[in-house]
Design a protein around this motif. Structure first.
Motif, short mmCIF file in Angstrom:
data_model
loop_
_atom_site.label_atom_id
_atom_site.label_comp_id
_atom_site.label_asym_id
_atom_site.label_seq_id
_atom_site.Cartn_x
_atom_site.Cartn_y
_atom_site.Cartn_z
N ALA A 1 2.61 1.58 -3.42
CA ALA A 1 1.67 2.04 -4.46
C ALA A 1 1.49 3.55 -4.39
N LYS A 2 1.43 4.09 -3.19
CA LYS A 2 1.26 5.54 -3.04
C LYS A 2 2.42 6.30 -3.69
N MET B 1 0.67 4.41 -8.53
CA MET B 1 -0.12 3.44 -9.29
C MET B 1 -1.05 2.66 -8.37
N GLU B 2 -2.01 2.03 -8.99
CA GLU B 2 -2.97 1.23 -8.24
C GLU B 2 -2.27 0.01 -7.64
N GLN B 3 -2.75 -0.38 -6.47
CA GLN B 3 -2.13 -1.49 -5.75
C GLN B 3 -2.18 -2.79 -6.55
N SER B 4 -3.27 -3.05 -7.25
CA SER B 4 -3.38 -4.31 -8.01
C SER B 4 -2.34 -4.36 -9.14
N ARG B 5 -2.12 -3.25 -9.80
CA ARG B 5 -1.11 -3.20 -10.87
C ARG B 5 0.28 -3.36 -10.26
N LEU B 6 0.52 -2.68 -9.14
CA LEU B 6 1.83 -2.76 -8.50
C LEU B 6 2.11 -4.18 -8.02
N THR B 7 1.11 -4.89 -7.55
CA THR B 7 1.30 -6.27 -7.10
C THR B 7 1.84 -7.13 -8.23
N THR C 1 0.84 -1.21 0.00
CA THR C 1 0.00 0.00 0.00
C THR C 1 0.87 1.26 0.00
#
Length: 163
Positions: free
Chosen positions: A75-76, A80-86, A72
């Motif tokens: 991502a901040k 970028m969005e957390q799902s993309r970063l994952t 989290t």
């Protein structure tokens, strides 16, 4: 009033008027985006020359100072969005740049840690990023350079407080 079309990057075009008093050429969001695009394009070429993608660079840069951060937080700062970063983190694990581990105090939380290779790459690029930033700031009058980062930090803080 004459309009110039300026190539910003990869077929992205911006209109700018001669007197710089037109709406777009003096609009805060345009100015922020154009400055970011111009400065980022230069440095992102360096990132790609090192065999990294920009999101990977952002993750490595964050972890140099905050190793063991949760996704989290990453991502901040990676914007970028957390799902993309994952998904990007999964690819970085496969490349040997980072590793994922459960938080020692709360096993439900996952933290991301630099590997030795990830730290080596990050430290090289952070040094290059600092030199690039110094070069950009040196191109401005000293008084403007001294005010730029504090003004941007204040703007970010204000916008975050607005929610």
């Amino acid at each position: 009033m004459k309009i110039h079309i300026v190539l910003v990057k990869e077929n992205l075009w911006a209109a700018m008027t001669d007197d710089k008093t037109g709406f777009v050429s003096s609009y805060l969001l345009y100015l922020l985006a154009a400055a970011s695009e111009g400065a980022s394009a230069e440095f992102h070429a360096t990132v790609r020359d090192q065999g990294l993608r920009v999101p990977e660079w952002r993750v490595l840069a964050i972890l140099v100072e905050q190793d063991g951060a949760m996704i989290t937080r990453l991502a901040k700062f990676a914007l970028m969005e957390q799902s993309r970063l994952t998904r990007i983190i999964d690819q970085m694990i496969d490349k040997g740049f980072v590793e994922r581990a459960a938080d020692k105090d709360d096993g439900r939380r996952v933290r991301i840690w630099l590997t030795a290779e990830g730290r080596r790459r990050a430290e090289v690029l952070v040094g290059e990023a600092r030199a690039h930033e110094a070069d950009i700031l040196a191109s401005l009058p000293a008084a403007e350079a001294d005010r730029l980062k504090p003004a941007l930090m204040a703007l970010i803080e204000t916008l975050e407080a607005r929610g």
